[in-house]
Design a protein around this motif. Structure first.
Motif, PDB file in Angstrom:
ATOM      1  N   LEU A   6       1.013  -1.239   0.028  1.00  0.00           N
ATOM      2  CA  LEU A   6      -0.183  -0.106   0.218  1.00  0.00           C
ATOM      3  C   LEU A   6       0.362   0.967   0.231  1.00  0.00           C
ATOM      4  O   LEU A   6       0.468   2.164  -1.048  1.00  0.00           O
ATOM      5  CB  LEU A   6      -1.336  -0.362   1.803  1.00  0.00           C
ATOM      6  N   ILE A   7       2.090   0.993   0.415  1.00  0.00           N
ATOM      7  CA  ILE A   7       3.443   2.420   0.674  1.00  0.00           C
ATOM      8  C   ILE A   7       4.387   2.422  -0.424  1.00  0.00           C
ATOM      9  O   ILE A   7       4.976   0.914  -0.227  1.00  0.00           O
ATOM     10  CB  ILE A   7       3.541   2.215   1.913  1.00  0.00           C
ATOM     11  N   LYS A   8       4.281   2.867  -1.484  1.00  0.00           N
ATOM     12  CA  LYS A   8       4.831   2.778  -2.204  1.00  0.00           C
ATOM     13  C   LYS A   8       6.849   3.139  -2.503  1.00  0.00           C
ATOM     14  O   LYS A   8       6.256   4.483  -1.427  1.00  0.00           O
ATOM     15  CB  LYS A   8       4.822   2.595  -3.995  1.00  0.00           C
ATOM     16  N   LYS A   9       7.450   2.591  -2.543  1.00  0.00           N
ATOM     17  CA  LYS A   9       8.730   2.755  -2.263  1.00  0.00           C
ATOM     18  C   LYS A   9       9.191   4.552  -2.757  1.00  0.00           C
ATOM     19  O   LYS A   9       9.646   4.967  -1.936  1.00  0.00           O
ATOM     20  CB  LYS A   9       9.840   2.165  -3.081  1.00  0.00           C
ATOM     21  N   GLU A  10       8.463   4.720  -3.468  1.00  0.00           N
ATOM     22  CA  GLU A  10       8.780   5.910  -4.657  1.00  0.00           C
ATOM     23  C   GLU A  10       7.886   6.628  -3.833  1.00  0.00           C
ATOM     24  O   GLU A  10       8.686   7.904  -4.236  1.00  0.00           O
ATOM     25  CB  GLU A  10       8.217   6.123  -5.865  1.00  0.00           C
ATOM     26  N   GLU A  11       7.254   6.858  -2.844  1.00  0.00           N
ATOM     27  CA  GLU A  11       6.562   8.272  -1.878  1.00  0.00           C
ATOM     28  C   GLU A  11       7.780   7.979  -0.591  1.00  0.00           C
ATOM     29  O   GLU A  11       7.465   8.734  -0.027  1.00  0.00           O
ATOM     30  CB  GLU A  11       5.514   7.398  -1.124  1.00  0.00           C
ATOM     31  N   GLN A  67      13.003  16.687  11.500  1.00  0.00           N
ATOM     32  CA  GLN A  67      13.274  17.461  10.207  1.00  0.00           C
ATOM     33  C   GLN A  67      12.071  18.085   9.584  1.00  0.00           C
ATOM     34  O   GLN A  67      11.840  19.041   9.483  1.00  0.00           O
ATOM     35  CB  GLN A  67      14.261  17.477   9.019  1.00  0.00           C
ATOM     36  N   GLY A  68      10.832  17.500   9.799  1.00  0.00           N
ATOM     37  CA  GLY A  68       9.563  17.005   8.802  1.00  0.00           C
ATOM     38  C   GLY A  68      10.037  17.711   7.535  1.00  0.00           C
ATOM     39  O   GLY A  68       9.249  18.444   6.698  1.00  0.00           O
ATOM     40  N   VAL A  69      10.264  17.147   7.122  1.00  0.00           N
ATOM     41  CA  VAL A  69      10.538  16.750   5.341  1.00  0.00           C
ATOM     42  C   VAL A  69      10.009  15.074   5.069  1.00  0.00           C
ATOM     43  O   VAL A  69      10.058  14.395   5.849  1.00  0.00           O
ATOM     44  CB  VAL A  69      11.886  16.843   4.980  1.00  0.00           C
ATOM     45  N   GLY A  70       9.844  15.241   4.137  1.00  0.00           N
ATOM     46  CA  GLY A  70       9.592  14.148   3.180  1.00  0.00           C
ATOM     47  C   GLY A  70       7.851  13.488   3.611  1.00  0.00           C
ATOM     48  O   GLY A  70       6.843  13.717   4.432  1.00  0.00           O
ATOM     49  N   PHE A  71       8.661  12.122   3.785  1.00  0.00           N
ATOM     50  CA  PHE A  71       7.493  11.336   4.645  1.00  0.00           C
ATOM     51  C   PHE A  71       7.301  11.062   6.280  1.00  0.00           C
ATOM     52  O   PHE A  71       6.631  11.002   6.431  1.00  0.00           O
ATOM     53  CB  PHE A  71       7.830   9.840   4.513  1.00  0.00           C
ATOM     54  N   GLY A  72       8.471  11.807   6.000  1.00  0.00           N
ATOM     55  CA  GLY A  72       8.621  12.444   8.199  1.00  0.00           C
ATOM     56  C   GLY A  72       7.451  13.149   8.279  1.00  0.00           C
ATOM     57  O   GLY A  72       7.253  12.965   9.567  1.00  0.00           O
ATOM     58  N   LYS A  73       7.106  13.502   7.038  1.00  0.00           N
ATOM     59  CA  LYS A  73       6.039  14.752   7.480  1.00  0.00           C
ATOM     60  C   LYS A  73       4.390  13.609   7.515  1.00  0.00           C
ATOM     61  O   LYS A  73       3.532  14.174   8.306  1.00  0.00           O
ATOM     62  CB  LYS A  73       5.400  15.554   6.585  1.00  0.00           C
ATOM     63  N   VAL A  74       4.118  12.865   6.964  1.00  0.00           N
ATOM     64  CA  VAL A  74       3.129  11.833   7.328  1.00  0.00           C
ATOM     65  C   VAL A  74       3.287  10.650   8.825  1.00  0.00           C
ATOM     66  O   VAL A  74       2.461  10.672   9.315  1.00  0.00           O
ATOM     67  CB  VAL A  74       3.204  10.934   6.148  1.00  0.00           C
ATOM     68  N   ILE A  75       4.982  10.327   8.665  1.00  0.00           N
ATOM     69  CA  ILE A  75       4.517   9.676  10.386  1.00  0.00           C
ATOM     70  C   ILE A  75       4.435  10.722  11.380  1.00  0.00           C
ATOM     71  O   ILE A  75       3.566  10.348  12.360  1.00  0.00           O
ATOM     72  CB  ILE A  75       6.884   9.679  10.504  1.00  0.00           C
ATOM     73  N   GLY A  76       4.869  12.162  11.235  1.00  0.00           N
ATOM     74  CA  GLY A  76       4.210  13.174  11.993  1.00  0.00           C
ATOM     75  C   GLY A  76       3.145  13.088  12.363  1.00  0.00           C
ATOM     76  O   GLY A  76       2.825  13.799  13.874  1.00  0.00           O
TER      77      GLY A  76
END
Ligand code: SF4
Ligand code: SF4
Lengths: 159, 616
Positions: free
Chosen positions: B381-386, B408-417
């Motif tokens: 469901l989560i793709k490597k590219e994301e 840092q609040g960047v990239g996929f870290g924003k989703v994890i956050g």
């Protein structure tokens, strides 16, 4: 027998029970800014180190005081500040090489460790880890000596 | 008495700081810290307020034993409406900050409104000032603490701050004080960030703010209670030696160590990330991970872990700033960053934990959310590219990168956050969020420990282990041994634990004392501290009152009995291995009884009789 405060920083956890005990003993407050013993954190090294006056024999503070407000307590060996005499000139705080006499703005006098006037000093009594103990002044090295003695190999089979 | 009887009200919108007397009537009913701050929040805010809106308040509160020589008497709590859950949030912390609030002369600080620009509060006894924090915004908690001390030329200031996580709206951001102590859970740091409040710096030198009502009685009780802690196997030996990490191998053997997003219940890598392993010299550099233990203010247990990483580890090879000693993993963090993601690289966990302390976010929700992401990835469901890289189970590299990106609040870290509930819902699988009321489970599996299942379902701040620690009876036999697989008797025991915990928190001491202390030990100190009548019965009733007040707040906020549930995985997927093999969480057998012993309706609402009995 004269006794000394002995500090073993390796055992100190930084709980500050000693600082509270000191502040309470002398000023009836838990507020540790009034403590005469201080525990320093060297966080980057993971070390906590309790530190206070070592009661020098030839005490710089005592000799520096222009009004003889710092005197020797012959019973304990402590160098004590006589608050009534202290004029708050702070010369002793400059003279002490270790920084363990400090001015208290609230009273206009200086304060330093007085070994709690005999008996076990409050800090040693409060320390839960044995980092501060009150021991025979002539033998503060005894523990360490014993540890090293234990490493001596006198197992007969090894001879 | 050991209340200072004074609080500070800081209106961030208006930029004003005003001292006011403590409401003593409320203090007598709610004691302090958690209980008393909840009472203020309930009285002063609309329960329907959005957690990150200006109308929410953020309360820092101490208890009557905070800043006294009672062992562990250094704690403060932060109470607010939580952004992760939409429920009451209350997170407490040790270190030295809480005691400093008392030394400055305050039981509580209430922050209301929202500052237009970033500010920090500087509080020196009677002098309270809001100062510009533009230069601190974007800084970590560690930098902030140092910069503030430096700016005021005062190394004795105590600082609590948010890092970049709190600024960036990470929903599980915490507030960090004294470098590695945190009000870590439920997103209290996100609320602080939403108010543009970067830090609170305090120096307290007042000597007359409070004193025990009966000093002699107080010191006698305190000394006796310390002797109990020193003589107890857990508080006198286990915790100082291994910290809470003493539990890793124990819980794994019991068959209650949730693994890989709760797919399994035992972790093959448990030993590698255990307290015992932290003391072993590493193969790589011959040094152990653990340097020493540390105590919070006044604590004679000293469970804190201070660790040093392997300088050659991939995570820190080129980052000398992480080569010194810092706060090491405790059990919950080691579990979440480790077992929940299938990662058994202790050094990687330690690094991720450093980042949580440095930028202020909760390692439990971080680890469990990454675990959920790994499952979504394995399901395709989560793709490597994301993400930019793979999220295979057990990947220490993925853990490290996601922890950095969240900080840092960047990239996929924003989703994890945003936590696992938002994550899993956005990928169409809300069932894979291992959470209750939006907050993730800590390190015990409800299928293995039935009482913990009930605790998770009913805890007022979402899934949590520090509201009613049923691990004590179910695993450690404190105060008596209960069969972890049984459901009988769990409801009344949990109620007793929850009520007593509310007293412990409200007093301002650490929950870990209760491995050794019972109600009478705690009562014996509160009585001489405050004077008046503080019987154990009165205190237990007070604990129950706190619990019900939190419940009432949640109900008014829009939660219902339907939220007292568990993810389907715990209810339907049996444990695969270990002593608890075949078990599911039998919540249905316990919840009705729990409502009954609480004096609540079958829908989980306190009955009018209960409300009247507790004087709510
Ligand atoms: S009481 Fe002992 S362990 Fe605690 S800070 Fe003082 S010296 Fe260290
Ligand atoms: S037991 Fe641990 S967390 Fe609790 S007060 Fe002591 S050092 Fe802090």
């Amino acid at each position: 027998m004269q006794k000394s405060l002995k500090m073993d920083p390796n055992k100190c956890t930084g709980c500050l029970q000693c600082e509270m005990a000191c502040a309470y003993e002398h000023h009836h407050t838990f507020t540790i800014s009034r403590s005469r013993i201080k525990v320093f954190g060297f966080e980057d090294e993971g070390r906590k180190v309790p530190y206070t006056c070592t009661q020098c024999d030839e005490a710089w503070c005592l000799h520096a005081c222009p009004v003889e407000a710092i005197v020797l307590d012959p019973a304990t060996g402590a160098k004590k500040v006589l608050e009534d005499l202290c004029v708050g000139c702070k010369v002793c705080t400059i003279a002490c090489p270790f920084g363990t006499v400090n001015y208290v703005a609230a009273t206009g006098k200086v304060q330093k460790c007085d070994l709690c006037d005999g008996g076990e000093p409050a800090c040693a009594g409060a320390c839960p880890t044995g980092a501060i103990t009150y021991v025979d002044a002539d033998w503060t090295g005894l523990d360490r000596m014993r540890r090293w003695a234990g490493r001596t190999d006198n197992n007969p089979a090894a001879v | 008495m050991t209340w200072t009887r004074k609080i500070l009200r800081v209106n961030l919108t208006a930029g004003t700081c005003q001292a006011e007397p403590l409401n003593l009537e409320w203090a007598r009913q709610y004691l302090g810290q958690r209980g008393l701050a909840t009472k203020y929040l309930v009285e002063e805010t609309d329960p329907k307020v959005l957690p990150l809106a200006e109308g929410n308040k953020l309360i820092f509160a101490t208890g009557p034993l905070t800043g006294t020589s009672a062992s562990t008497g250094g704690r403060y709590a932060v109470v607010t409406k939580g952004p992760l859950t939409g429920a009451i949030a209350c997170s407490n912390s040790g270190g030295y900050f809480g005691a400093e609030m008392k030394f400055a002369g305050y039981d509580m600080i209430i922050f209301e409104g929202r500052s237009e620009k970033p500010v920090y509060l500087l509080l020196e006894n009677d002098e309270a000032r809001l100062l510009d924090a533009a230069h601190l915004w974007g800084r970590t908690c560690w930098e902030t603490e140092e910069l503030i001390k430096h700016a005021h030329q005062d190394p004795q200031l105590r600082v609590a701050s948010i890092g970049r996580a709190g600024e960036n709206g990470v929903l599980f951001a915490g507030i960090v004080n004294d470098l590695h102590r945190a009000a870590g859970r439920s997103g209290v740091g996100a609320v602080m960030g939403s108010k543009n409040l970067k830090a609170v710096a305090i120096r307290g030198t007042r000597t007359d703010a409070y004193a025990p009502a009966d000093p002699e009685g107080f010191f006698k009780a305190v000394a006796a209670a310390k002797a109990v802690l020193a003589g107890n196997g857990v508080t006198g030996q286990g915790l100082p030696a291994y910290g809470t990490q003493v539990l890793m191998n124990v819980i794994n053997e019991v068959g209650a160590l949730p693994t890989r997003n709760h797919k399994e219940i035992q972790f093959e890598g448990a030993h590698a990330i255990s307290g015992e392993a932290m003391k072993q010299p590493r193969d790589s550099d011959g040094k152990p991970n653990l340097v020493t233990n540390n105590a919070c203010f006044g604590c004679t247990i000293a469970c804190g872990r201070i660790s040093k990483m392997d300088k050659g580890h991939f995570a820190v090879k080129d980052k000398p700033q992480y080569h010194g000693a810092s706060g090491g993993v405790e059990y919950e963090a080691a579990w979440a960053l480790g077992a929940a993601c299938g990662v058994s690289d202790l050094e990687a966990l330690t690094y991720a934990n450093f980042l949580c302390n440095e930028d202020g976010f909760d390692p439990i929700t971080l680890g469990t959310t990454i675990g959920a992401a790994m499952e979504l990835y394995e399901l395709g469901l989560i793709k490597k590219e994301e993400v930019g890289f793979g999220l295979e189970w057990g990947s220490a590299e993925a853990l490290v990168k996601l922890a950095e990106m969240t900080a840092q609040g960047v990239g996929f870290g924003k989703v994890i956050g945003l936590g696992s509930r938002v994550l899993c819902t956005s990928y169409g699988r809300p069932d894979l969020s291992m959470s209750v009321k939006g907050q993730e489970f800590p390190a015990y599996d409800g299928r293995g420990l039935q009482g913990m299942a009930l605790e998770y379902a009913t805890s007022n701040r979402g899934a949590c282990h520090v509201r009613g620690y049923m691990v004590s009876p179910e695993v450690l036999g404190i105060p008596l041994k209960m069969d972890p697989g049984a459901t009988e008797g769990k409801a009344p025991m949990l109620k007793a634990f929850q009520d007593l915990t509310a007293v412990v928190d409200s007093a301002g001491i650490c929950l870990f004392t209760t491995f050794a202390w019972g109600g009478p030990d705690i009562q014996s100190m509160i009585q001489p501290a405050l004077g008046g009548d503080w019987s154990l019965e009165r205190l237990m009733l007070l604990g129950e009152r706190v619990w019900n007040l939190e419940r009432a707040y949640n109900l008014a906020a829009g939660l219902t009995g339907k939220d007292d549930t568990l993810p389907p995985r715990l209810l339907n997927e049996p444990a695969k291995t270990g002593p608890m093999k075949g078990k599911v969480a039998e919540l249905g057998k316990m919840l009705p009884e729990y409502y009954q012993v609480r004096g609540w309706t079958p829908d989980g609402v306190p009955t009018p009789e209960t409300v009247a009995r507790l004087g709510l």
